[in-house]
Structures are given as structure tokens and as C-alpha cells.
Design a protein around this motif. Sequence first.
Motif, PDB file in Angstrom:
ATOM      1  N   THR A   6       0.807  -1.217   0.000  1.00  0.00           N
ATOM      2  CA  THR A   6       0.000   0.000   0.000  1.00  0.00           C
ATOM      3  C   THR A   6       0.843   1.270   0.000  1.00  0.00           C
ATOM      4  OG1 THR A   6      -0.253  -0.642   2.274  1.00  0.00           O
ATOM      5  CG2 THR A   6      -2.193  -0.722   0.917  1.00  0.00           C
ATOM      6  N   TYR A  23      -5.302   1.613   0.665  1.00  0.00           N
ATOM      7  CA  TYR A  23      -5.862   0.547   1.501  1.00  0.00           C
ATOM      8  C   TYR A  23      -7.275   0.186   1.064  1.00  0.00           C
ATOM      9  CZ  TYR A  23      -2.196  -0.189   4.888  1.00  0.00           C
ATOM     10  OH  TYR A  23      -1.023  -0.561   5.486  1.00  0.00           O
ATOM     11  N   TYR A  79      -7.017  -1.691  -2.400  1.00  0.00           N
ATOM     12  CA  TYR A  79      -6.524  -3.066  -2.334  1.00  0.00           C
ATOM     13  C   TYR A  79      -7.397  -3.934  -1.430  1.00  0.00           C
ATOM     14  CZ  TYR A  79      -2.335  -1.734  -4.880  1.00  0.00           C
ATOM     15  OH  TYR A  79      -1.465  -1.306  -5.840  1.00  0.00           O
ATOM     16  N   SER A 106      -5.243   3.012   8.616  1.00  0.00           N
ATOM     17  CA  SER A 106      -5.305   1.998   7.567  1.00  0.00           C
ATOM     18  C   SER A 106      -6.255   0.880   7.959  1.00  0.00           C
ATOM     19  CB  SER A 106      -3.907   1.459   7.269  1.00  0.00           C
ATOM     20  OG  SER A 106      -3.350   0.830   8.396  1.00  0.00           O
TER      21      SER A 106
END
Lengths: 288, 406
Positions: free
Chosen positions: B79, B86, B89, B110
Motif C-alpha cells: 500500500t 488501503y 486493495y 489503515s
Amino acid sequence: MDLSVVILVEMLYAVASLILISSGLAVVFGMMKVINLAHGEFMMMGGYATITAVNLGINIFLAMLVIAPLVVGLIGLAVERLVIRHLYGRLVDTMLATWGLSLFFIGLATMIFGNTTTGISTPIPGFAIGNYQINGYNFFIIVVAILLLVAMLVILKNTRAGLIARGTMQRSDMAAALGYSPDRIYMATFFCGSALSGLAGAVLAPLVGLVPTSGGAYIAKAFITVIAGGPSLIAGLFSSAGFFGIVNQVFTFAISPVIGEVALLIAAVVLLRLLPQGITGKFFKGKL
Amino acid sequence: MSLNRRNFLASTAALASASMLPRVALAADTIKLGSILDTSGIFDAYGKPMDMAMRLAVDEINAAGGLLGKQVEVTAYDTQSDMALYSQYGQQLTRQDQVDVVHGGILSASREAIRQTMRKTKTPYFYNVLYEGGVCDRNIFINGVTPAQQVEALVPYAMSKSGKKVYILAADYNYGQITARWIQKFVADNGGETVGVDFFPLDVSDFGSTIAKIQSAGPDLVIAPLVGGAHLSFFRQWAAAGMKDRIPLASTTLGVGNEHKVLTPEEGNGIMVAYNYSQELDTPANNAFKEKWAAAYGDSNLIHEIAVSNYQGVLTWAEAVRQAGSLDRDAVIAALETGLSIEGPAGKVTVDPKTHHAVLDVHIMEFANQGMKVIETLPQRQPIDTQAVCDLAANPGDNTQYEIQI
């Protein structure tokens, strides 16, 4: 009593570190009108140059005062030849280019040194003032800042090179007509400005944990100090660093470090509202 | 190729339709473990060793025959220390790759960026990092120490070594604020007094005036949950002012990113900390772990607290899959909620069924010559802060991060 001495030393130290942080930018931006957004990264590289030299076994004072300014000065020289010289007089373009440079140097430092915090310890032990312990290194920074201001004053005012540099910054066509090459003079001045940034980064390195992005912490303060200082190089640097350093420390001691930073920024806004040309636009006019 | 409107539309349409094609589900002969970590950018000092630890754990599981007779396959995304990636993905892992479990996330920001995606797609999520506490969500399992676990152990020890007057210096965001409140509570509980609290934004690197202020308050002990490279300057300036031998220091954060290897012995020695892991932990489990790490990566110097947490997180999940005999989310969660434990490099780690946090050993340590010397081990500490606000047994639908009021 002891506390007031400690506070006085801390104030002097705050002023001195602002002078150090801003001196390189004062030359590059104040004199040459190049908005160098990579100023913080020049300082960061000065720090890394010092740490690398010390780890190679070189005396720390030699590393800070000679090697780091030289290394960063040479990097500045390369930057000037490759990028900056094509952009003199184009403010917005230099901003973009130097911002790109700052990203490039952060990436480069990350590749070479890794993205971890590094550092060296201070070479001067702490000592006691009454009941208080104080960082002996603060005095070193104060001394370096004073010497730096005096040296700049002497060079710019009393030497032929200083006169030529100042003349070229004001009217490069006239300097050229008198037989001096503005190209060379710009190059030399940028070298000096970069070397000053390198010196500042080097001298401050033992006090901080250095990471490749460390430069970001200095850039705003440097620009605020130089802009608020106004057109006179040294008088402006000294008066605005003095003003902001004292405001910052008064509020830091009275309330908290966060309020100290806030007070510095508010003072800058108010100052520029009242004196849009900077302190030396109104006071110390015509001084260097 | 010149880009005109027509072929631009044509190519984007082709791209879009390609990405919309239903992914042919791979024959389910492997188990897919998703990993999402910052292995580049400013947090890579945390993320890289975590990634190495995760791969080490998976290799071990596979070498021992895999899980449920299948090999575990890693799908990992970097990331790049960018919070926006974040969410992207996280979506990719759960919707396209359809992994069976996700391990990862470093900063609290995150974790919060992907937690809801994991919950919606019913993908079990393991957040293996020490953090500020309070997350209450049946789909997430957290095995890092929380402030109360650390502070409960650290404060009485540090006060017994120094005295009753404590000064707190903390990072100015939720972790620092919450930790500072816990420190104040435990200082009071142990009969002490907090004589000052200061908060610092993450970019403050000049502590000269603070050091003078601390001296005028005259505490017996300074506790410093400071975070990041700029704040490391404090420890340096403290030593430079000659304060280190006058007032002892303790911290809840220093050393997580191996900062004790950056400070010189003169600057670091004697600083008191409390964590789940130390490289100097002299147990058979840790020695074996360090050997395995060195065999895989050459040098065990990089191992740190949250790398070990990540390793223990993967082992915990694997054990739950073994016990459940299935990859089904509810079966795995049920197995974890039996209070399952594993033996990791940092000792026994037990899942707390009520909060999905971890019961684990906390070691009190002192910096000594750029290492963390273990002074005392407090076995199996409960995550009492999160337990005070979260009960997933009574309230399984809960999905909040509580601000713990003390």
C-alpha cells in the motif's frame, strides 16, 4: 533566577536555529528570487553528509562545518547548472521544478540510507545552571549563528565579491555591461546558498532523529522567516528570526509547545498584514 | 499513437469490459491468505519486517503439510504508505481475489480504511499491531498490546524504580491522548501524582523548552509515549542536557520500530519500556524463531514487536482453521472464540472471546547497549481497556471503535 537564565538561553537558541534554518533560503530566495522548495531537502542532505562522515571516523566538527556545506554546495551547483539556470525569472516554473527536486532527493536519500531514523549524539556535554541542566550544544548553535551573520555581513558589505553579487542581483544587465558574467555570479551565489543550507542541516543533525523526509519540518519556518524579514538580507533575517523566536518561546514556556508553534504562525500572519513588505520594508530601510 | 476521442473511448470500453468479466473461480486447491501492508514509503520500517514475518509463518505452515491438506498461497499488496490505497486493495483482495483471510494494516487509519470492507464481504480480518484499543467488531481479531496492558505493567515498575511524581510527554493524536489518560490513571492507582502532561504534534523536534519546564516541575519520573522520527529528538536532547542520569525515563512506544538501535548506548541505556516482544527474550521459542528468520533472510536484526505480532497472528489463524476443519468464516470465528491459544516467539497468545483482542505476556524491559534487556515477565495480561467497553458475546452485532473513558 536560574529559570530565567534557562529561558533566556532557550530564547537565544530558538532565534539562532531560525537564523540557521533560514540563512540558505535568504540567499537563494531573498537575494536571487528563486523559490527553492527543495531547501528542506538540502538541509536533510547536510545532515546525512555529517552522519556519514562521522561514521567514517571523521571529526564531528570538521564534518559539520566543512564537509557537509561542501557536499551540499556541490549538489546545489549541479542543480543550478542542470535545472535552475534555465528558470531564472520564472517564479512558478522554479516552484514546480524545485518541488520535483525535493521529491527526487527524498527518494534518493531513502534509496541510499533507507527509510529509518538515524542520528549521532551531540559532541558537547550538558551542564548545570543552578538547579537546571541545560544542553551545552545550544551554545554551539548560538555561536555558529552569530558567526554566520557576521560573516555574511562582512562578505556582502566589505568585499568586492559581495558587491558584485549584490549588484548582479539588482541589475544583471548592468553587471554584464561592466564585464561580469551574470551566469557565473548566479552560479556562485546558488552554491553559497546551498552550502549554507547544508551547514544548517549539519549543525542541527545531532539534535534530531534524521529521516529522508526531515526537510519538510524546516521548509515552512524558513519561508516564513525570510518573507517576513523583507527585502534586506541580514537585517531582515535577524529581525524576523528574533521576533518569531521570542514569540515562539514565550508561548512555549507560558502555555505549551503546540501553542508556541501556533503563536509563531499567528504572529507571521499579523505581521504580514501590517507590514506586507516584511519588517525591513518599513524599518531598517536600505540596510543590508 | 495519437489519442483521439474515438480510440480513447474504444480502448477504455475494452478495458472496462475486461475488468468486468467474471473471474473464473480458481479450483479451490489452495487456501488464499491476503496480506496488505506498507512495504514501501515512510512506514516501510514497520511494514517490511511484518511482510517477512508473514511469509515466514506461511512457509512454515506449508512445509508442515499446509492446512486441511491444502497449501497456503499468499496474495500480498503493497500500500506504499498511502491510506487511499488501503481501500482500493482491500476491495481487490475481498472481491476479486476472494481470499479466505486478510492479515495487515499498520496505522489505525489503515485498519479503519479496510475494516468495514472485510466485515461486509465476510472475510475474517487480523490486525496484528499494538494500537490504542477499543475496536469492537466480531469480524476482526487483534493481537497487539493495548495501552492498558502496557501501562498497567510499566507504571508500577517505573515508579518503584524512581518515585511518585510523574511527568507525561505524549504524541498529539488519539494514541498519545488515550495512552496519557491511562498513565494518569495508573499513576494515581499506585499512589503517585501526575505533575505535568504535554502533547506534541508529530513534527515537533525541538524539546529544549520542554526539558526546562520538566525541570521546574521536578518530577521523579518522565513517561514518554512519543511517536516517530521527529520525536526521537527528545531522547537525544534529554541525554545531551545531561538529564538522563537525573530523572529516569519510561516509554510505551520507543523500540517498536527498533529505535533503541538508533540511539547510542549513552542516550538509551536505562530507558524503561514494556512490550510483548524483545529480541533479547531468552526463550527456546524465541531463539528458534530468530534462527529460522536468520536462515530465511540472513540477519535477524530487523525483527521487531509488530513483525512478531504479525507472525503470531498468522499462526493463530492457522490454528483456528485446523480446529474448525473448515475455512468457513463462522466456523473459524467459533474456533477462535473457544479461547484458543498458540505459543509464539513472545510467549503464549490467547484469544479473548469477549473482545477478540489478545491475552498475552508483557515483558518489562530496560534498554541496555542498544538491546532491550528483559527485567520481568508478567504472564497473560488481559486487554482490560477494551474489555471495559466491548462484549461481543453479549452483543455480536457491535461494530464500533469505542473511545474508552477513564
